[in-house]
Design a protein around this motif. Sequence first.
Motif, mmCIF file in Angstrom:
data_model
loop_
_atom_site.group_PDB
_atom_site.id
_atom_site.type_symbol
_atom_site.label_atom_id
_atom_site.label_comp_id
_atom_site.label_asym_id
_atom_site.label_seq_id
_atom_site.Cartn_x
_atom_site.Cartn_y
_atom_site.Cartn_z
ATOM 1 N N ARG A 108 3.638 -2.979 3.236
ATOM 2 C CA ARG A 108 3.464 -1.944 4.256
ATOM 3 C C ARG A 108 3.289 -2.553 5.636
ATOM 4 O O ARG A 108 3.857 -2.059 6.620
ATOM 5 N N THR A 114 7.062 2.126 3.617
ATOM 6 C CA THR A 114 6.301 3.117 4.384
ATOM 7 C C THR A 114 5.272 3.795 3.486
ATOM 8 O O THR A 114 5.379 3.765 2.252
ATOM 9 N N ALA A 115 4.286 4.416 4.103
ATOM 10 C CA ALA A 115 3.268 5.134 3.335
ATOM 11 C C ALA A 115 3.905 6.243 2.503
ATOM 12 O O ALA A 115 3.564 6.443 1.333
ATOM 13 N N THR A 160 -2.707 3.584 -0.690
ATOM 14 C CA THR A 160 -2.116 4.244 0.474
ATOM 15 C C THR A 160 -3.055 5.297 1.042
ATOM 16 O O THR A 160 -3.233 5.406 2.267
ATOM 17 N N MET A 164 -4.910 5.058 4.685
ATOM 18 C CA MET A 164 -4.487 6.092 5.629
ATOM 19 C C MET A 164 -5.681 6.691 6.360
ATOM 20 O O MET A 164 -5.708 6.769 7.600
ATOM 21 N N PHE A 226 2.753 12.244 5.212
ATOM 22 C CA PHE A 226 2.028 11.003 5.501
ATOM 23 C C PHE A 226 2.653 10.236 6.663
ATOM 24 O O PHE A 226 3.875 10.091 6.750
ATOM 25 N N ASP A 228 1.351 6.782 9.410
ATOM 26 C CA ASP A 228 0.335 5.877 9.949
ATOM 27 C C ASP A 228 0.234 6.023 11.461
ATOM 28 O O ASP A 228 1.224 6.335 12.131
ATOM 29 N N ALA A 402 -4.605 -2.990 5.100
ATOM 30 C CA ALA A 402 -3.926 -2.754 3.829
ATOM 31 C C ALA A 402 -3.963 -3.995 2.950
ATOM 32 O O ALA A 402 -4.191 -3.906 1.736
#
Length: 473
Positions: A108, A114-115, A160, A164, A226, A228, A402
């Motif tokens: 990530r 990607t999330a 995730t 987040m 979702f 970020d 992460a």
Amino acid sequence: MTSDHMKTRQTPAEPDRPHHAYREVTDARGRVYRVGETDRDILGHSRKLMVYLPWVSMMAISVSEYAYGSAEDTLSAAHGWTQSDTFWILSVWIFFQAGIAFPAGWLRERGLLTARRAMYIGAAMCLLGFLALSHLRDVLPAIVGFGVVGGVGSGLIYATCINMVGKWFPERRGAKTGFVNGGFAYGSLPFIFIFNYAFDTGDYHRVLDLIGCYVLIVVAVCAFFFQDPPKNWWPADVTPPTGPGSGTGSGRGAASLAKNPPAVRQFTPKEAVRTGMLPLMWVMVVMTAGVSIFGISFQVDFAKEVGFGPLVAASSMGVMAVINGIGRAVVGWLSDLWGRRTTLVFVIVVLGLAQFGVIWAGEAKNQWLFLFFAFLSGFGGGAFYPLFAALTPDYFGENYNATNYGLVYSGKLISGLFGGGLGSMVVGAWGYDGAYALAGGVSMVAAALALLLRQPGRGDTDRVPAPAPRPAT
């Protein structure tokens, strides 16, 4: 002293983000805060959605771990598995659920995953895991299907969701992280009672298949939204804590920042390991998660062996799951007021005392006392997870959280082995009383280790690895 640099265009690393004016504020230690953009500028709506959607997703995947113990007897009868077989299936699930956190974080942070995509992949793998548990009679394929594939899928979703919420609420992440993390426990409550009262060898195919579809649909819908925040992002209505009187703009945020100041800078994983604090946190996760997993795996069986009926056995597990989840939210909120380390010590001591209490209640054959200590065990057995999730960015920053939290959480890899599979061997050798006494002792050692935690670079005597030079722009 701080320095401001006005930025009014997109950076090359974020080509898909909308154009919004922002500035970067650098404090005396070199930490950068990106301010000026609101959550609505970036998302188009309130950042609160980045709490509720991860929370719903965590509730969906909670059935895999917290309700599994209630399904073991039926699975054993349906497939011809031994008790050891079912324990090892859960242990392998825990191993891969925790183990995927670091590689997923690494992917990530390099823009390779990607999330949203991580959530989609995780949802599909969870479905495959439940289909394997439903239709594969041999234990080895079931271990691969549910333990490996389902464990990786749940781990992708878990990591995730936790990362987040931590990124979107840097000023008061304790309460928010605890709330989201709580869903991973009490979301299993309906399934605990389903597995105890409406799950048998005649309908287990249909029940497990439907649960797999439920997880897929819920997680996929949540994942669609979702996103970020940009690196170094800081809420526009909260002044960055760059000097005296900073960290204001929100009463709750200011109170939390006073007790839990943000990391002095953004630590890479290598730098975080070199501080010594990340390895210490990893050891503590190994110990506390092992005790928690032991309770999840054996409480129902211990209750039945003592002579309590199925209602008390199911209720004790239901109480543990609910309080496990609610406790995560409560201690997250408390940690914003008391400070993370103080709250962590308190939680681990409660977890240890609960193990000795379960022994006492079993010997006394007292059902209400047993439920009370199940309450305490559930509280302590879940509450430390959001504390570590909040401590990691508190100590090492958000930009590499992460991977940093993936390293800390990977301690659960070892916990899954001695909490479930090896725990069954200890029960066989020492009995439940000996196993619970050992679990209580392990908790007390972990509480003592928590007293050694220090935020890297915050004290005058701390030695912090020098940051890597920033590339010229």
